[in-house]
Design a protein around this motif. Sequence first.
Motif, PDB file in Angstrom:
ATOM      1  N   ILE A 231      46.997  35.534  39.848  1.00  0.00           N
ATOM      2  CA  ILE A 231      46.536  36.008  38.532  1.00  0.00           C
ATOM      3  C   ILE A 231      45.451  37.060  38.743  1.00  0.00           C
ATOM      4  O   ILE A 231      45.440  38.097  38.086  1.00  0.00           O
ATOM      5  CB  ILE A 231      46.008  34.847  37.664  1.00  0.00           C
ATOM      6  N   GLY A 232      44.541  36.811  39.660  1.00  0.00           N
ATOM      7  CA  GLY A 232      43.492  37.778  39.959  1.00  0.00           C
ATOM      8  C   GLY A 232      44.060  39.109  40.422  1.00  0.00           C
ATOM      9  O   GLY A 232      43.614  40.173  39.988  1.00  0.00           O
ATOM     10  N   ASP A 233      45.057  39.051  41.291  1.00  0.00           N
ATOM     11  CA  ASP A 233      45.713  40.282  41.759  1.00  0.00           C
ATOM     12  C   ASP A 233      46.404  40.997  40.605  1.00  0.00           C
ATOM     13  O   ASP A 233      46.293  42.217  40.460  1.00  0.00           O
ATOM     14  CB  ASP A 233      46.745  39.976  42.845  1.00  0.00           C
ATOM     15  N   LEU A 234      47.127  40.250  39.795  1.00  0.00           N
ATOM     16  CA  LEU A 234      47.859  40.814  38.670  1.00  0.00           C
ATOM     17  C   LEU A 234      46.937  41.542  37.696  1.00  0.00           C
ATOM     18  O   LEU A 234      47.242  42.633  37.209  1.00  0.00           O
ATOM     19  CB  LEU A 234      48.621  39.702  37.934  1.00  0.00           C
ATOM     20  N   LEU A 235      45.770  40.951  37.443  1.00  0.00           N
ATOM     21  CA  LEU A 235      44.846  41.511  36.455  1.00  0.00           C
ATOM     22  C   LEU A 235      43.804  42.452  37.055  1.00  0.00           C
ATOM     23  O   LEU A 235      42.997  43.032  36.331  1.00  0.00           O
ATOM     24  CB  LEU A 235      44.154  40.379  35.681  1.00  0.00           C
ATOM     25  N   GLY A 236      43.819  42.599  38.375  1.00  0.00           N
ATOM     26  CA  GLY A 236      42.882  43.516  39.019  1.00  0.00           C
ATOM     27  C   GLY A 236      41.459  43.008  39.082  1.00  0.00           C
ATOM     28  O   GLY A 236      40.511  43.799  39.128  1.00  0.00           O
ATOM     29  N   HIS A 237      41.293  41.689  39.111  1.00  0.00           N
ATOM     30  CA  HIS A 237      39.949  41.130  39.209  1.00  0.00           C
ATOM     31  C   HIS A 237      39.396  41.360  40.611  1.00  0.00           C
ATOM     32  O   HIS A 237      40.146  41.356  41.587  1.00  0.00           O
ATOM     33  CB  HIS A 237      39.961  39.640  38.889  1.00  0.00           C
ATOM     34  N   THR A 238      38.090  41.538  40.691  1.00  0.00           N
ATOM     35  CA  THR A 238      37.463  41.792  41.983  1.00  0.00           C
ATOM     36  C   THR A 238      36.958  40.520  42.658  1.00  0.00           C
ATOM     37  O   THR A 238      36.587  40.554  43.825  1.00  0.00           O
ATOM     38  CB  THR A 238      36.293  42.783  41.835  1.00  0.00           C
ATOM     39  N   SER A 239      36.936  39.405  41.932  1.00  0.00           N
ATOM     40  CA  SER A 239      36.500  38.148  42.535  1.00  0.00           C
ATOM     41  C   SER A 239      37.234  36.980  41.885  1.00  0.00           C
ATOM     42  O   SER A 239      37.735  37.083  40.763  1.00  0.00           O
ATOM     43  CB  SER A 239      34.985  37.947  42.362  1.00  0.00           C
ATOM     44  N   SER A 240      37.273  35.879  42.611  1.00  0.00           N
ATOM     45  CA  SER A 240      37.904  34.678  42.056  1.00  0.00           C
ATOM     46  C   SER A 240      37.107  34.142  40.870  1.00  0.00           C
ATOM     47  O   SER A 240      37.661  33.510  39.980  1.00  0.00           O
ATOM     48  CB  SER A 240      38.056  33.603  43.132  1.00  0.00           C
ATOM     49  N   TRP A 241      35.804  34.438  40.851  1.00  0.00           N
ATOM     50  CA  TRP A 241      34.968  34.016  39.722  1.00  0.00           C
ATOM     51  C   TRP A 241      35.441  34.702  38.437  1.00  0.00           C
ATOM     52  O   TRP A 241      35.469  34.080  37.375  1.00  0.00           O
ATOM     53  CB  TRP A 241      33.496  34.332  39.972  1.00  0.00           C
ATOM     54  N   ASP A 242      35.783  35.986  38.536  1.00  0.00           N
ATOM     55  CA  ASP A 242      36.292  36.708  37.362  1.00  0.00           C
ATOM     56  C   ASP A 242      37.583  36.071  36.855  1.00  0.00           C
ATOM     57  O   ASP A 242      37.774  35.901  35.650  1.00  0.00           O
ATOM     58  CB  ASP A 242      36.556  38.179  37.697  1.00  0.00           C
ATOM     59  N   THR A 243      38.446  35.713  37.792  1.00  0.00           N
ATOM     60  CA  THR A 243      39.725  35.104  37.410  1.00  0.00           C
ATOM     61  C   THR A 243      39.497  33.735  36.785  1.00  0.00           C
ATOM     62  O   THR A 243      40.094  33.412  35.753  1.00  0.00           O
ATOM     63  CB  THR A 243      40.648  34.984  38.632  1.00  0.00           C
ATOM     64  N   GLN A 244      38.649  32.938  37.374  1.00  0.00           N
ATOM     65  CA  GLN A 244      38.380  31.612  36.830  1.00  0.00           C
ATOM     66  C   GLN A 244      37.738  31.712  35.449  1.00  0.00           C
ATOM     67  O   GLN A 244      38.058  30.930  34.551  1.00  0.00           O
ATOM     68  CB  GLN A 244      37.516  30.809  37.794  1.00  0.00           C
ATOM     69  N   ALA A 245      36.846  32.678  35.263  1.00  0.00           N
ATOM     70  CA  ALA A 245      36.222  32.871  33.949  1.00  0.00           C
ATOM     71  C   ALA A 245      37.273  33.297  32.926  1.00  0.00           C
ATOM     72  O   ALA A 245      37.274  32.812  31.786  1.00  0.00           O
ATOM     73  CB  ALA A 245      35.113  33.914  34.046  1.00  0.00           C
TER      74      ALA A 245
END
Length: 88
Positions: A45-59
Amino acid sequence: MTLTLNIPDPVLRRLQSLCTDVPRAVLEGFAVESYRTGTLSCAEIGDLLGHTSSWDTQAFLAEHHAWPAPTLEEVTSDIASLHNTRVP
């Protein structure tokens, strides 16, 4: 990969009235549902959305109340734990 969706004009107008970036909203909706069903992992999901950290994805997932569906084993374990902690 580029994906093209055909959205009927009335539906598109409704979506545009609710958000400014319809393609991003559709992508995020797909991401949330893919995580809930276990199709994609948190990292994916983080890769798909272009998040820079797992914290961003979890948030992001927490903000959308996206939790993976529990497995039968997890539910069985939770029930057993509840039975063991019951007060007589």
